[in-house]
Design an enzyme around this catalytic site. Sequence first.
Site, mmCIF file in Angstrom:
data_model
loop_
_atom_site.group_PDB
_atom_site.id
_atom_site.type_symbol
_atom_site.label_atom_id
_atom_site.label_comp_id
_atom_site.label_asym_id
_atom_site.label_seq_id
_atom_site.Cartn_x
_atom_site.Cartn_y
_atom_site.Cartn_z
ATOM 1 N N CYS A 79 0.837 -1.191 0.000
ATOM 2 C CA CYS A 79 0.000 0.000 0.000
ATOM 3 C C CYS A 79 0.883 1.256 0.000
ATOM 4 C CB CYS A 79 -0.975 -0.032 1.172
ATOM 5 S SG CYS A 79 -2.336 1.160 1.026
ATOM 6 N N HIS A 180 -3.470 -5.006 0.757
ATOM 7 C CA HIS A 180 -2.834 -5.494 1.983
ATOM 8 C C HIS A 180 -2.875 -7.022 2.008
ATOM 9 C CE1 HIS A 180 -2.422 -1.716 4.397
ATOM 10 N NE2 HIS A 180 -3.342 -1.300 3.536
ATOM 11 N N GLU A 182 -1.523 -9.024 4.117
ATOM 12 C CA GLU A 182 -1.652 -9.519 5.492
ATOM 13 C C GLU A 182 -3.105 -9.488 5.969
ATOM 14 O OE1 GLU A 182 -1.256 -5.086 6.153
ATOM 15 O OE2 GLU A 182 -0.645 -6.573 4.659
#
Length: 206
Positions: A79, A180, A182
């Site tokens: 990001c 993202h 994660e």
Amino acid sequence: MRVTVFDYGAGNLHSLVKAVETVGAVVHVETDPIRAVRDTDALILPGVGAFAPAAERLAPGREAMGEALLSGLPALGICLGMQLLFDGSDEGPGRGIGALDGRVTKLHATQIPQIGWNRLDDITDPLLLASQLEVAYYANSFVCRPTANHLPFVSAWSEHDGDRFPASVRRGNIIGTQFHPEKSSAPGVAFVREFLQFAASLRSAS
């Protein structure tokens, strides 16, 4: 695997650090940009924060970090971290690393920010393909716009409210994702694992 997360001082890195540790890496969080590229097998530029303060924190070690990445240090920019790989941003003053030619601009959309899940299209990065990451989680108002000569480094695309933008980029060992991983469920964590395995293979080869 020794992985360094460069902390711009912008926010909670817990979910990112946990995702990296889950796949077996030793994580070191570093606030100094020069030390961040020393004695590590991979660098992660996290996705939390705004461009201007992150660029300010990066400034003392911008050249050192850029040289390390272009010399082959595996890096994953997430990001904001992906945006810092470019030259600069309309979000605020300051220079990015410049590993990729282009500028960060606001989404050309009425629905801003983009928050939630979005598809990845035209995927070419083998790490994304191996992880089967086809839908990812986004939280962004700005996106990267590569110059024409660096468009070939775009490795996946997404579209939000009619604006088509790079979902990921890949230049050598430098990888950026506007989403993202994660926070992108099991396939996102699988992508992080693929990146770390890729970095480990480079270490073994050297």
